[in-house]
Motif scaffolding. Structure first.
Motif, mmCIF file in Angstrom:
data_model
loop_
_atom_site.group_PDB
_atom_site.id
_atom_site.type_symbol
_atom_site.label_atom_id
_atom_site.label_comp_id
_atom_site.label_asym_id
_atom_site.label_seq_id
_atom_site.Cartn_x
_atom_site.Cartn_y
_atom_site.Cartn_z
ATOM 1 N N UNK A 222 -12.428 -0.610 17.047
ATOM 2 C CA UNK A 222 -13.186 0.626 16.880
ATOM 3 C C UNK A 222 -12.753 1.353 15.612
ATOM 4 N N UNK A 223 -11.435 1.424 15.397
ATOM 5 C CA UNK A 223 -10.912 2.121 14.227
ATOM 6 C C UNK A 223 -11.343 1.440 12.931
ATOM 7 N N UNK A 224 -11.415 0.118 12.943
ATOM 8 C CA UNK A 224 -11.830 -0.590 11.727
ATOM 9 C C UNK A 224 -13.284 -0.264 11.375
ATOM 10 N N UNK A 225 -14.118 -0.117 12.389
ATOM 11 C CA UNK A 225 -15.510 0.268 12.120
ATOM 12 C C UNK A 225 -15.560 1.671 11.528
ATOM 13 N N UNK A 226 -14.798 2.601 12.098
ATOM 14 C CA UNK A 226 -14.782 3.969 11.580
ATOM 15 C C UNK A 226 -14.232 4.000 10.156
ATOM 16 N N UNK A 227 -13.227 3.165 9.874
ATOM 17 C CA UNK A 227 -12.686 3.074 8.508
ATOM 18 C C UNK A 227 -13.776 2.655 7.524
ATOM 19 N N UNK A 228 -14.519 1.611 7.888
ATOM 20 C CA UNK A 228 -15.571 1.112 6.993
ATOM 21 C C UNK A 228 -16.680 2.144 6.842
ATOM 22 N N UNK A 229 -17.024 2.819 7.927
ATOM 23 C CA UNK A 229 -18.078 3.831 7.918
ATOM 24 C C UNK A 229 -17.729 4.944 6.931
ATOM 25 N N UNK A 230 -16.525 5.475 7.064
ATOM 26 C CA UNK A 230 -16.200 6.596 6.169
ATOM 27 C C UNK A 230 -15.883 6.112 4.748
ATOM 28 N N UNK A 231 -15.428 4.867 4.599
ATOM 29 C CA UNK A 231 -15.254 4.332 3.252
ATOM 30 C C UNK A 231 -16.597 4.232 2.541
ATOM 31 N N UNK A 232 -17.603 3.735 3.254
ATOM 32 C CA UNK A 232 -18.949 3.663 2.673
ATOM 33 C C UNK A 232 -19.472 5.047 2.301
ATOM 34 N N UNK A 233 -19.076 6.055 3.086
ATOM 35 C CA UNK A 233 -19.540 7.424 2.845
ATOM 36 C C UNK A 233 -18.696 8.143 1.791
ATOM 37 N N UNK A 234 -17.609 7.501 1.336
ATOM 38 C CA UNK A 234 -16.762 8.109 0.314
ATOM 39 C C UNK A 234 -15.834 9.186 0.840
ATOM 40 N N UNK A 235 -15.379 9.032 2.085
ATOM 41 C CA UNK A 235 -14.533 10.058 2.705
ATOM 42 C C UNK A 235 -13.079 9.602 2.726
ATOM 43 N N UNK A 236 -12.215 10.321 2.027
ATOM 44 C CA UNK A 236 -10.768 10.180 2.161
ATOM 45 C C UNK A 236 -10.220 11.580 2.381
ATOM 46 N N UNK A 237 -9.589 11.793 3.508
ATOM 47 C CA UNK A 237 -9.110 13.126 3.852
ATOM 48 C C UNK A 237 -7.960 13.528 2.943
ATOM 49 N N UNK A 238 -7.907 14.810 2.607
ATOM 50 C CA UNK A 238 -6.831 15.282 1.729
ATOM 51 C C UNK A 238 -5.465 15.036 2.345
ATOM 52 N N UNK A 239 -5.383 15.055 3.672
ATOM 53 C CA UNK A 239 -4.114 14.846 4.348
ATOM 54 C C UNK A 239 -3.622 13.407 4.215
ATOM 55 N N UNK A 240 -4.500 12.504 3.796
ATOM 56 C CA UNK A 240 -4.112 11.107 3.613
ATOM 57 C C UNK A 240 -3.613 10.813 2.203
ATOM 58 N N UNK A 241 -3.752 11.755 1.302
ATOM 59 C CA UNK A 241 -3.417 11.498 -0.094
ATOM 60 C C UNK A 241 -1.931 11.739 -0.351
ATOM 61 N N UNK A 242 -1.443 11.183 -1.453
ATOM 62 C CA UNK A 242 -0.009 11.165 -1.713
ATOM 63 C C UNK A 242 0.589 12.558 -1.860
ATOM 64 N N UNK A 243 -0.177 13.517 -2.370
ATOM 65 C CA UNK A 243 0.376 14.861 -2.555
ATOM 66 C C UNK A 243 0.660 15.536 -1.222
ATOM 67 N N UNK A 244 -0.028 15.104 -0.165
ATOM 68 C CA UNK A 244 0.192 15.669 1.167
ATOM 69 C C UNK A 244 1.092 14.777 2.011
#
Length: 669
Positions: A328-350
């Motif tokens: 399920x998580x892999x599908x959600x990963x692909x879905x938001x990757x296609x939509x161009x979504x990377x949460x700020x909390x996932x980035x290196x500065x956070x």
């Protein structure tokens, strides 16, 4: 410790969903509410909302409480992985509110922690444990509507207005509909596709997603199409700014099944009647119902309790097993990757700490340190390659774990993932502050650009991506025999003099003759000698190059040459790419690459002996194969490429094996 019923529940986070779960526990057969952990224990409403529970000050307190058996994690999404892993470390079972974590990599880390701890971990898709879901599986699998062809499922509601700081919108809180409610239609579609195939679920073979984003960069509305191997197509949608149809619909060759509000069993949290509508081809309708049930959340509480009491670590179907949650998580990963979504909390500065929220530790000793000629720092006995990661948050999980085990050599290259591997490492080493303790391998000049003037140009770009001004080891990625070797030595020596290479340089996939020629040129002209190789070296000899221009150093002639010159070799494909696992065998010939590259009788004899020795040592053959590379009488540093924490931990078994020279010779036959 043996646990008996009732299971004593604790809750982390006292929000609205925690109140719902509390009512579910009260209505369950096998559970009782023991405690709730909060960062604001003085809040007046807590005793009113959770009158049965002891109120604990802080989340750590519930992990240490001996009277709590299982913990329901009801924090915002961003806290799920941290507290689920900490719970495993404390020996606590967990039920994690969906989504289990922000990504499949985080889900895998949770599963890995609980697998090691021997504790239960499950994702709280409450509808999957309601009797309606099992009934739906039976209707689909029995052919009630014939061959299933198309599935639609949606879950959307209208927030009214955009509130950037609200958890449903804020990027720092992983907001948006895909993670908040998109998992429901995805899990429904995967469940239906599985039922049609007689399985608990199926993972799609293709996912294409899109979304409408807000000013936070999270999704207000989103949709995706899933294609399954059995020909079923699913269209899923979610929203936090639109009231969608909110129906699960299954279209078959002989009719249609409709499940209104499937995640609430056609009711609400207090209990739905589990209504399923069957519409025949002639338009006639039949309604199947499992009848009014107890509180919706009571079923998942009891399913967790049943698993714990039976010694199981994951849900049984139709609950979300570990493989189900990962899919399920892999599908959600692909879905938001296609939509161009990377949460700020996932980035290196956070994300400056590990997944558990703790600072990176530097005292690991699972991977021993060694001295490598020409390298001025203590270096780990193995190097990490991480070419497959495409986000900082995913790659950092493995980089952190490797470092905390004692690993400090990192294999990067100009060409890997179009430069993203170097960029990821640069962000990681900067956020963790470990550059001066790390040994960084840089590589450039890959085919077809194998020319002396390319070396400096590509190294400039690599250093910019790596966020450093030097590499510790440098390799040309290939050789070009049409260019005099001295020109390559001159180009690399120039980078040494600039301070951009501060250790040995050499060639990846170079022949002995070419390397000797380069050494002779360097000695004659007062240049730094080439001092390292990165060729394939493994217990199994590579018969045919995996890729064009590759060179193996596994032959007896190569071994003698390396021993005589004591040239360090950083070996890629050091475990022969699966040849020492059950993927290979004399009767297994479906993998064309494996057959072409590794299959001959000498290699199979070596594989047989690795199996024999592994059985004596209580290890696996692949551990023996890696131990063989480590046990050479020249500096031999294997490059390992685990994709998960389990694969990394599995590789660590090789360091328990200390092969004698006699065992090395026996393995070689």
């Amino acid at each position: 410790m043996t646990i008996q019923a009732p299971i004593r529940w604790g809750i982390i986070g006292p929000g609205a969903i925690a109140k719902d779960f509390r009512r579910g526990v009260l209505d369950s057969k096998l559970g009782k509410l023991e405690a709730i952990a909060t960062r604001n224990p003085g809040k007046a409403s807590l005793k009113e909302d959770f009158p049965e529970a002891r109120i604990l000050d802080g989340y750590d307190a519930i992990l240490a409480d001996p009277n709590v058996d299982a913990i329901y994690i009801a924090t915002p999404h961003t806290g799920h992985a941290e507290w689920a892993i900490k719970a495993a470390e404390a020996g606590k079972h967990v039920l994690i509110e969906k989504p289990m974590a922000l990504s499949a990599f985080e889900v895998d880390a949770i599963i890995h922690a609980h697998k090691k701890a021997g504790t239960f971990a499950g994702e709280a898709f409450m509808y999957r444990l309601h009797p309606q879901t099992q009934k739906l599986w039976e209707l689909i699998n029995s052919g009630t509507i014939g061959e299933v062809r198309f599935v639609t499922a949606s879950f959307g509601f209208q927030m009214g207005r955009f509130i950037p700081e609200h958890r449903l919108f804020a990027s720092e809180l992983a907001g948006g509909g895909i993670l908040d409610v998109g998992g429901y239609p995805v899990s429904f579609a995967r469940f239906v596709a599985g039922a049609a195939a007689g399985k608990p679920f199926l993972d799609p073979v293709k996912v294409v997603g899109s979304a409408s984003l807000n000013a936070e960069g999270t999704d207000n509305l989103a949709a995706a199409v899933l294609l399954f191997e059995n020909g079923i197509t699913a269209q899923v949608s979610c929203a936090i700014m639109a009231n969608l149809e909110n129906v699960g619909r299954i279209i078959g060759s002989e009719g249609t099944i409709e499940v209104p509000a499937f995640w609430f069993a056609n009711g609400d949290r207090a209990g739905g009647d589990g209504k399923i509508d069957i519409i025949r081809k002639d338009g006639s309708r039949e309604t199947v119902s499992v009848g009014k049930q107890r509180h919706l959340y009571s079923f998942e509480a009891d399913a967790v309790a049943e698993a714990i009491l039976a010694g199981r670590q994951e849900f049984s179907a139709p609950g979300m097993s570990w493989a189900d949650s990962l899919g399920n998580a892999r599908v959600l990963d692909k879905w938001r990757s296609d939509a161009g979504i990377e949460y700020s909390v996932e980035k290196s500065v956070k994300r400056i700490n590990t997944l558990t929220g703790r600072p990176l530790k530097s005292d690991g000793a699972v991977i021993p340190k060694r001295s490598i000629p020409g390298v001025q720092k203590p270096a780990s006995a193995a190097a990490l390659g991480f070419e497959d990661f495409r986000t900082f948050s995913s790659g950092a999980i493995l980089l952190d774990a490797f470092w905390e085990k004692g690993g400090n050599i990192f294999d990067t290259a100009f060409i890997y993932a179009g430069g993203y591997t170097e960029k990821l490492f640069g962000e990681w080493q900067k956020s963790r502050g470990v550059r001066e303790q790390a040994v960084v391998i840089g590589k450039g000049a890959h085919s077809p650009l194998v020319y002396p003037d390319v070396i400096a140009k590509q190294l400039t770009q690599s250093l910019d991506r790596l966020q450093t001004d030097y590499v510790d080891v440098y390799f040309m990625h290939r050789d070009n025999l049409d260019v005099p070797v001295g020109e390559f030595v001159d180009a690399m020596d120039a980078e040494v003099k600039k301070g951009r290479i501060r250790g040995p340089f050499g060639g990846s996939n170079w022949t002995r003759e070419r390397f000797d020629e380069a050494i002779a040129y360097a000695d004659k002209h007062g240049k730094q000698r080439p001092g390292a190789l990165s060729n394939n070296f493994a217990l199994a000899e590579m018969l045919d190059p995996i890729w064009a221009g590759c060179v193996t150093s596994s032959t007896s002639e190569w071994k003698q040459w390396l021993k005589d010159r004591q040239v360090p070799n950083f070996s890629w494909s050091s475990q022969a790419r699966g040849f020492f696992t059950d993927r290979a065998g004399r009767d297994k010939r479906d993998n064309e690459e494996m057959v072409r590259v590794w299959y001959n009788e000498q290699n199979f004899v070596r594989r047989d002996r690795a199996i024999e020795l592994a059985n004596k040592l209580g290890k696996n053959p692949i551990h023996v194969a890696l131990a063989y590379v480590l046990a050479q009488d020249f500096p031999s540093i294997p490059l390992i490429g685990p994709r998960t924490l389990h694969e990394l931990d599995d590789s660590m078994n090789a360091f328990d094996i200390k092969l004698t020279p006699e065992q090395v010779q026996w393995l070689e036959g």
